[in-house]
Design a protein around this motif. Structure first.
Motif, short mmCIF file in Angstrom:
data_model
loop_
_atom_site.label_atom_id
_atom_site.label_comp_id
_atom_site.label_asym_id
_atom_site.label_seq_id
_atom_site.Cartn_x
_atom_site.Cartn_y
_atom_site.Cartn_z
N ILE A 165 0.83 -1.20 0.00
CA ILE A 165 0.00 0.00 0.00
C ILE A 165 0.87 1.25 0.00
CG2 ILE A 165 -0.33 0.09 2.51
CD1 ILE A 165 -3.29 0.90 1.83
N ALA A 166 2.02 1.20 0.69
CA ALA A 166 2.91 2.37 0.73
C ALA A 166 3.43 2.69 -0.67
CB ALA A 166 4.06 2.12 1.70
N THR A 167 3.83 1.67 -1.41
CA THR A 167 4.34 1.89 -2.76
C THR A 167 3.25 2.44 -3.67
OG1 THR A 167 5.97 0.12 -2.52
CG2 THR A 167 5.39 0.75 -4.77
N LEU A 168 2.05 1.90 -3.57
CA LEU A 168 0.96 2.37 -4.43
C LEU A 168 0.59 3.82 -4.12
CD1 LEU A 168 -1.27 -0.81 -4.74
CD2 LEU A 168 0.38 0.13 -6.38
N TYR A 169 0.55 4.17 -2.84
CA TYR A 169 0.26 5.57 -2.51
C TYR A 169 1.38 6.48 -3.00
CZ TYR A 169 -4.09 5.67 0.13
OH TYR A 169 -5.42 5.64 0.49
#
Length: 187
Positions: free
Chosen positions: A52-56
């Motif tokens: 989720i951190a990478t996608l955000y």
């Protein structure tokens, strides 16, 4: 190493399509998202399960809501840093995208997020446990059944208070906008 899921392949293809549509090279997008070019390459090829951190981190420079990277697929899940987010709904309202997620935080989880852009607003209803969340420097503490909201135009944090799992429903309102010329500039 675990095998990437079908969702990872679909998400990778979506990230690549959005990057190409905006005229960005991998190096430029990786630099803007502050992730490694190799990581971006593996993600786009469907060889890596995205966090989720990478996608955000990618959503910001691409000027899209997180749901766009999930290909607007209801039920899509991403996780990382003690957080699992499942997309419940996404729709276009007047000049904005409205995303709804079910969030589950592991005990002790702390999730830091970079700014999502001007006028992006997050609304959170805590359904289990207690969460401290909001812009860095001015978080709010919300127990089970409580509600909080904040403008997500700067770095913000979600943190579990106590030793139990926390769950919440998150609604994110993102204004429709186009990428600025500086994001589209070649490296």
């Amino acid at each position: 190493m675990s095998r990437p899921s079908e969702a990872a392949v679909r998400i990778g293809a979506r990230v690549r399509a959005l990057r190409v549509q905006r005229g960005l090279g991998q190096a430029a997008l990786a630099r803007a998202a502050e992730i490694g070019k190799g990581s971006l390459s593996e993600l786009e090829a469907g060889l890596r399960n995205p966090t989720i951190a990478t996608l955000y981190a990618l959503a910001g420079p691409l000027h899209v809501p997180l749901a766009a990277l999930l290909d607007d697929t209801v039920g899509a899940e991403v996780s990382g840093d003690g957080l699992t987010a499942r997309l419940l709904d996404v729709h276009q309202a007047e000049r904005m995208t409205v995303e709804t997620y079910a969030m589950r935080f592991s005990p002790g989880a702390v999730r830091r997020s970079s700014a999502h852009g001007d006028d992006v607003v997050e609304h959170l209803v805590v359904t289990r446990g207690t969460l401290r969340f909001g812009p860095e420097g001015s978080p709010q503490v919300v127990p089970t059944g409580g509600y909080g909201t904040f403008v997500a135009d700067r770095a913000h944090t979600y943190e579990v208070v106590g030793d139990e799992v926390a769950e919440a429903v998150l609604v994110v309102r993102t204004p429709t906008r186009t990428p600025s010329p500086d994001v589209l500039a070649p490296p």
